[in-house]
Structures are given as C-alpha cells and as structure tokens.
Design a protein around this motif. Structure first.
Motif, PDB file in Angstrom:
ATOM      1  N   TYR A  48       0.840  -1.199   0.000  1.00 24.53           N
ATOM      2  CA  TYR A  48       0.000   0.000   0.000  1.00 24.53           C
ATOM      3  C   TYR A  48       0.879   1.255   0.000  1.00 24.53           C
ATOM      4  O   TYR A  48       0.666   2.183  -0.792  1.00 24.53           O
ATOM      5  N   ASN A  49       1.865   1.277   0.884  1.00 27.12           N
ATOM      6  CA  ASN A  49       2.773   2.426   0.952  1.00 27.12           C
ATOM      7  C   ASN A  49       3.530   2.620  -0.363  1.00 27.12           C
ATOM      8  O   ASN A  49       3.692   3.745  -0.841  1.00 27.12           O
ATOM      9  N   ASP A  50       3.999   1.531  -0.930  1.00 23.58           N
ATOM     10  CA  ASP A  50       4.751   1.620  -2.187  1.00 23.58           C
ATOM     11  C   ASP A  50       3.878   2.142  -3.328  1.00 23.58           C
ATOM     12  O   ASP A  50       4.357   2.877  -4.198  1.00 23.58           O
ATOM     13  N   SER A  51       2.588   1.784  -3.309  1.00 22.84           N
ATOM     14  CA  SER A  51       1.694   2.182  -4.400  1.00 22.84           C
ATOM     15  C   SER A  51       1.149   3.594  -4.240  1.00 22.84           C
ATOM     16  O   SER A  51       1.042   4.346  -5.218  1.00 22.84           O
ATOM     17  N   TYR A  52       0.799   3.960  -3.004  1.00 21.67           N
ATOM     18  CA  TYR A  52       0.077   5.216  -2.788  1.00 21.67           C
ATOM     19  C   TYR A  52       0.914   6.292  -2.097  1.00 21.67           C
ATOM     20  O   TYR A  52       0.501   7.456  -2.050  1.00 21.67           O
ATOM     21  N   GLY A  53       2.057   5.914  -1.546  1.00 22.04           N
ATOM     22  CA  GLY A  53       2.898   6.874  -0.861  1.00 22.04           C
ATOM     23  C   GLY A  53       2.656   6.894   0.640  1.00 22.04           C
ATOM     24  O   GLY A  53       1.603   6.464   1.126  1.00 22.04           O
ATOM     25  N   HIS A  54       3.635   7.410   1.376  1.00 21.90           N
ATOM     26  CA  HIS A  54       3.552   7.380   2.840  1.00 21.90           C
ATOM     27  C   HIS A  54       2.446   8.268   3.420  1.00 21.90           C
ATOM     28  O   HIS A  54       1.815   7.883   4.416  1.00 21.90           O
ATOM     29  N   PRO A  55       2.163   9.447   2.862  1.00 18.99           N
ATOM     30  CA  PRO A  55       1.024  10.213   3.402  1.00 18.99           C
ATOM     31  C   PRO A  55      -0.291   9.444   3.312  1.00 18.99           C
ATOM     32  O   PRO A  55      -1.095   9.460   4.252  1.00 18.99           O
ATOM     33  N   ALA A  56      -0.510   8.759   2.175  1.00 16.99           N
ATOM     34  CA  ALA A  56      -1.719   7.938   2.046  1.00 16.99           C
ATOM     35  C   ALA A  56      -1.674   6.761   3.018  1.00 16.99           C
ATOM     36  O   ALA A  56      -2.699   6.357   3.577  1.00 16.99           O
ATOM     37  N   GLY A  57      -0.452   6.228   3.244  1.00 21.49           N
ATOM     38  CA  GLY A  57      -0.309   5.142   4.218  1.00 21.49           C
ATOM     39  C   GLY A  57      -0.686   5.589   5.616  1.00 21.49           C
ATOM     40  O   GLY A  57      -1.351   4.860   6.359  1.00 21.49           O
ATOM     41  N   ASP A  58      -0.277   6.805   5.977  1.00 19.62           N
ATOM     42  CA  ASP A  58      -0.660   7.349   7.283  1.00 19.62           C
ATOM     43  C   ASP A  58      -2.181   7.480   7.385  1.00 19.62           C
ATOM     44  O   ASP A  58      -2.781   7.155   8.425  1.00 19.62           O
ATOM     45  N   ALA A  59      -2.807   7.982   6.321  1.00 19.69           N
ATOM     46  CA  ALA A  59      -4.268   8.133   6.320  1.00 19.69           C
ATOM     47  C   ALA A  59      -4.945   6.776   6.437  1.00 19.69           C
ATOM     48  O   ALA A  59      -5.986   6.637   7.110  1.00 19.69           O
ATOM     49  N   CYS A  60      -4.368   5.755   5.812  1.00 16.81           N
ATOM     50  CA  CYS A  60      -4.905   4.399   5.915  1.00 16.81           C
ATOM     51  C   CYS A  60      -4.858   3.907   7.359  1.00 16.81           C
ATOM     52  O   CYS A  60      -5.839   3.356   7.870  1.00 16.81           O
ATOM     53  N   LEU A  61      -3.726   4.106   8.027  1.00 16.95           N
ATOM     54  CA  LEU A  61      -3.598   3.675   9.423  1.00 16.95           C
ATOM     55  C   LEU A  61      -4.584   4.416  10.320  1.00 16.95           C
ATOM     56  O   LEU A  61      -5.161   3.826  11.255  1.00 16.95           O
ATOM     57  N   GLN A  62      -4.797   5.691  10.052  1.00 17.90           N
ATOM     58  CA  GLN A  62      -5.776   6.459  10.827  1.00 17.90           C
ATOM     59  C   GLN A  62      -7.185   5.910  10.620  1.00 17.90           C
ATOM     60  O   GLN A  62      -7.975   5.822  11.573  1.00 17.90           O
ATOM     61  N   ALA A  63      -7.508   5.524   9.398  1.00 20.91           N
ATOM     62  CA  ALA A  63      -8.833   4.971   9.113  1.00 20.91           C
ATOM     63  C   ALA A  63      -9.026   3.631   9.815  1.00 20.91           C
ATOM     64  O   ALA A  63     -10.094   3.352  10.383  1.00 20.91           O
ATOM     65  N   VAL A  64      -7.996   2.783   9.781  1.00 18.90           N
ATOM     66  CA  VAL A  64      -8.082   1.493  10.472  1.00 18.90           C
ATOM     67  C   VAL A  64      -8.237   1.703  11.981  1.00 18.90           C
ATOM     68  O   VAL A  64      -9.021   1.015  12.643  1.00 18.90           O
ATOM     69  N   ALA A  65      -7.509   2.675  12.516  1.00 21.53           N
ATOM     70  CA  ALA A  65      -7.631   2.985  13.945  1.00 21.53           C
ATOM     71  C   ALA A  65      -9.066   3.358  14.297  1.00 21.53           C
ATOM     72  O   ALA A  65      -9.617   2.901  15.316  1.00 21.53           O
ATOM     73  N   GLN A  66      -9.709   4.166  13.468  1.00 22.13           N
ATOM     74  CA  GLN A  66     -11.092   4.564  13.733  1.00 22.13           C
ATOM     75  C   GLN A  66     -12.033   3.374  13.638  1.00 22.13           C
ATOM     76  O   GLN A  66     -12.992   3.259  14.415  1.00 22.13           O
ATOM     77  N   ALA A  67     -11.767   2.476  12.699  1.00 23.96           N
ATOM     78  CA  ALA A  67     -12.604   1.274  12.580  1.00 23.96           C
ATOM     79  C   ALA A  67     -12.500   0.426  13.840  1.00 23.96           C
ATOM     80  O   ALA A  67     -13.513  -0.089  14.344  1.00 23.96           O
ATOM     81  N   LEU A  68     -11.291   0.269  14.365  1.00 24.75           N
ATOM     82  CA  LEU A  68     -11.110  -0.536  15.571  1.00 24.75           C
ATOM     83  C   LEU A  68     -11.725   0.146  16.791  1.00 24.75           C
ATOM     84  O   LEU A  68     -12.292  -0.521  17.667  1.00 24.75           O
ATOM     85  N   LEU A  69     -11.610   1.464  16.848  1.00 19.94           N
ATOM     86  CA  LEU A  69     -12.266   2.178  17.953  1.00 19.94           C
ATOM     87  C   LEU A  69     -13.772   1.982  17.915  1.00 19.94           C
ATOM     88  O   LEU A  69     -14.427   1.915  18.962  1.00 19.94           O
ATOM     89  N   SER A  70     -14.334   1.861  16.735  1.00 19.05           N
ATOM     90  CA  SER A  70     -15.789   1.744  16.607  1.00 19.05           C
ATOM     91  C   SER A  70     -16.312   0.421  17.143  1.00 19.05           C
ATOM     92  O   SER A  70     -17.506   0.315  17.475  1.00 19.05           O
ATOM     93  N   ILE A  71     -15.445  -0.596  17.250  1.00 14.07           N
ATOM     94  CA  ILE A  71     -15.909  -1.906  17.735  1.00 14.07           C
ATOM     95  C   ILE A  71     -15.554  -2.128  19.202  1.00 14.07           C
ATOM     96  O   ILE A  71     -15.946  -3.118  19.799  1.00 14.07           O
ATOM     97  N   ALA A  72     -14.802  -1.207  19.787  1.00 15.52           N
ATOM     98  CA  ALA A  72     -14.482  -1.271  21.219  1.00 15.52           C
ATOM     99  C   ALA A  72     -15.539  -0.469  21.967  1.00 15.52           C
ATOM    100  O   ALA A  72     -15.390   0.729  22.169  1.00 15.52           O
ATOM    101  N   LYS A  73     -16.610  -1.113  22.351  1.00 12.82           N
ATOM    102  CA  LYS A  73     -17.812  -0.411  22.807  1.00 12.82           C
ATOM    103  C   LYS A  73     -17.774   0.020  24.272  1.00 12.82           C
ATOM    104  O   LYS A  73     -18.387   1.011  24.652  1.00 12.82           O
ATOM    105  N   ARG A  74     -17.071  -0.740  25.116  1.00 10.58           N
ATOM    106  CA  ARG A  74     -17.154  -0.483  26.561  1.00 10.58           C
ATOM    107  C   ARG A  74     -16.015   0.426  27.033  1.00 10.58           C
ATOM    108  O   ARG A  74     -14.949   0.445  26.421  1.00 10.58           O
ATOM    109  N   PRO A  75     -16.229   1.152  28.119  1.00  8.22           N
ATOM    110  CA  PRO A  75     -15.150   2.010  28.637  1.00  8.22           C
ATOM    111  C   PRO A  75     -13.875   1.242  28.964  1.00  8.22           C
ATOM    112  O   PRO A  75     -12.772   1.791  28.861  1.00  8.22           O
ATOM    113  N   SER A  76     -13.999  -0.027  29.347  1.00 10.56           N
ATOM    114  CA  SER A  76     -12.818  -0.808  29.720  1.00 10.56           C
ATOM    115  C   SER A  76     -12.069  -1.362  28.518  1.00 10.56           C
ATOM    116  O   SER A  76     -10.925  -1.798  28.645  1.00 10.56           O
ATOM    117  N   ASP A  77     -12.701  -1.384  27.344  1.00  7.60           N
ATOM    118  CA  ASP A  77     -12.030  -1.876  26.135  1.00  7.60           C
ATOM    119  C   ASP A  77     -10.936  -0.894  25.730  1.00  7.60           C
ATOM    120  O   ASP A  77     -11.112   0.319  25.821  1.00  7.60           O
TER     121      ASP A  77
END
Length: 304
Positions: free
Chosen positions: A177-206
């Motif tokens: 992904y980084n090789d194809s789209y560049g590191h700025p796009a790679g950073d944006a990808c990681l941020q998007a994945v982080a938000q997806a994972l936050l969305s499934i951690a529903k409880r305060p203790s998660d």
C-alpha cells in the motif's frame, strides 16, 4: 469547571468552611473519613485532595500512603490540612507523599493560592502523561501505554477470576500500500483502520492500541471466547466496510486486516501468563495470514 477537588475532614464545619472559600474554583466533593475518601477516589479520581492529617480510624497519613500504592491514584496531588504547626508533622506528611501543607485555622488567600498552583501543575502533568501515552498518528494508546494498562487489567481479572481477551491485528499487505500510494496515504490508511477498531471497542474498559507500524491490538477485559470472536468479526467487517482502495493487495481490492484472537482466565497476577496470552494472539494472527488474510483466527484454530 473541569477540575475536581476532594475535601476530606472528619469535621464537617471545616469542610463547609473550605467549600465556601473554594466556591467556583473547581467541582467539590467531600468525605468525612479515610475509607470513604478512598472509595470516592477509586470511583472518580479527583485532581486534588485536601486531606485532614488526623482523623479517627484511618489517618490522613495512611490515606496518602494508600494512594502511593495504587497505580490509578498515585498521581493525585495531596495537600495536608492540619492544626499542627510542628516541623515533624509537616515532614511526615511530605514523606507520606503530600505535595504541600496548610495549617489551621485556614487562611483563605493562602488556600486559594496553593490550590490553584497545584491544579495548574496537575493539568500540565496530565498533558505530559497524555502525550507520552498516545500514538501521535492515530491517537490510540501507544505500545508502552497499552502494555501498562494491559498489566493493570490483567491483575484485576486475576483478582476477580474473569476472562481476558486480546486481539492482535495487522493491515494486510501494508508495505505494498505504501509503495503504491505513498507514505502520506499510508498514514491516512492507518488512521482509518484505527477509527474502525475504535468503533468496535464499545465499553469504557475496552482498549485499542497501536503497537507499531501497521500492527494494532484490542484488549477486552471480562470477555470470553464467544464475545472475543464476535468483536474480532466486527473488526474485520468494520475495515472491509471502509472500502479503502488497495489495488496492489494480493487479498482484496480494498484494505483488509488479519486478526489473531486469544483468551485466558488469569490464575494469578504473574506476568508469565500474560506473556503467554500475547504469544497465543500473535500465533493466531500468523495463522490468519497463512490462511489467506482478511479474516480472524483463534490460536485454537477457530476461524472466519
């Protein structure tokens, strides 16, 4: 008014006096004995404690010492309030962990000045701790903070006999992904994945953390195998649903993740079992990749 102060004194008249002096400075709570003060602090840690040094039962010195032994409460500043003016009492309070000392009768100007100073110091210290604990790219817990909180939750689960589930996730073919789209796009990808994972951690203790590179982890205290498998499925689906293009992926046309799942009921607070849980989740992640990625697996071989 974001700051909070806990006033602890067995004399209710003294509590009322200091409350009048501190009106508008912070949100105030009160306790009349040491055990009650500890209970209130564990429910909601305050930003500052004004603590009577000598109370029936549990003295202020013992309360302060208990705070120093509790990793959740140890950073709360304590100002001792006492009728004693002897240097020995002041030294004893400072040795117990207090940051300041005020004698009775309380001088309003002195009380306000010292309280505001300690609240300001606490705010700056909290900001520094936050910066040291957070991954700057994604806003998630960094590896050090994640593992610190994981050890704390591990001890709680061991004490209460509860399950703990750990998910470890990798972004599939992220180097491509980084090789194809560049590191700025790679950073944006990681941020998007982080938000997806936050969305499934529903409880305060998660807890969701970035362990480094394209590797993430999700900690689920008090969660059994079935519950962990459900969250793992939601994690994989949440990233798929973002439909981030990944033309160079060998797995799909969009960004996907592989997830390894492990669950354990700690038998004791020793870290050997905690490391075993980490290793099991890592092996399950390796299995998920070996099976074709874009899926989750448990170390026992259950997969989807």
């Amino acid at each position: 008014m974001n700051s909070s102060i806990l006033i602890v004194d067995d004399n209710t008249d003294m509590i009322q006096l200091m409350a009048r002096m501190l009106k508008g400075v912070a949100r105030l709570r009160f306790a009349t004995h040491g055990q009650e003060a500890l209970r209130l602090m564990r429910m909601e840690p305050p930003d500052l404690v004004l603590l009577d040094a000598e109370m029936p039962g549990m003295s202020g010195y013992h309360v302060c010492e208990a705070l120093q032994l509790d990793p959740v409460l140890t950073d709360i500043p304590v100002i001792f309030v006492t009728g004693h003016t002897d240097t020995d009492y002041e030294v004893r309070g400072l040795d117990a962990g207090a940051v300041d000392f005020i004698t009775k009768p309380v001088n309003e100007a002195l009380l306000l000045a010292r309280v505001r100073t300690q609240l300001r110091i606490k705010s700056m210290a909290d900001e520094l701790r936050h910066m040291a604990a957070i991954d700057s790219l994604t806003g998630l817990a960094n590896r050090r903070h994640f593992e610190s909180l994981m050890r704390r939750e591990w001890k709680c689960c061991a004490r209460d006999g509860k399950h703990m589930t750990l998910l470890m996730a990798d972004v599939d073919h992220f180097k491509r992904y980084n090789d194809s789209y560049g590191h700025p796009a790679g950073d944006a990808c990681l941020q998007a994945v982080a938000q997806a994972l936050l969305s499934i951690a529903k409880r305060p203790s998660d807890l969701v953390g970035r362990l480094g590179g394209e590797e993430f982890a999700v900690l689920l205290p008090d969660t059994d195998l079935a519950g962990g498998q459900e969250v793992a499925e939601h994690a994989v689906q949440a990233v798929r649903a973002q439909r981030l293009p990944h033309a160079s992926s060998l797995t799909a046309e969009h960004v996907t993740i592989s997830v390894g799942l492990a669950v354990c009921t700690p038998h004791n607070a020793a870290e050997a079992e905690l490391h075993a849980l980490y290793s099991a989740a890592d092996r399950a992640l390796y299995q998920a990749k070996a099976e074709g990625r874009n899926r989750w697996m448990t170390w026992s071989g259950v997969h989807a």
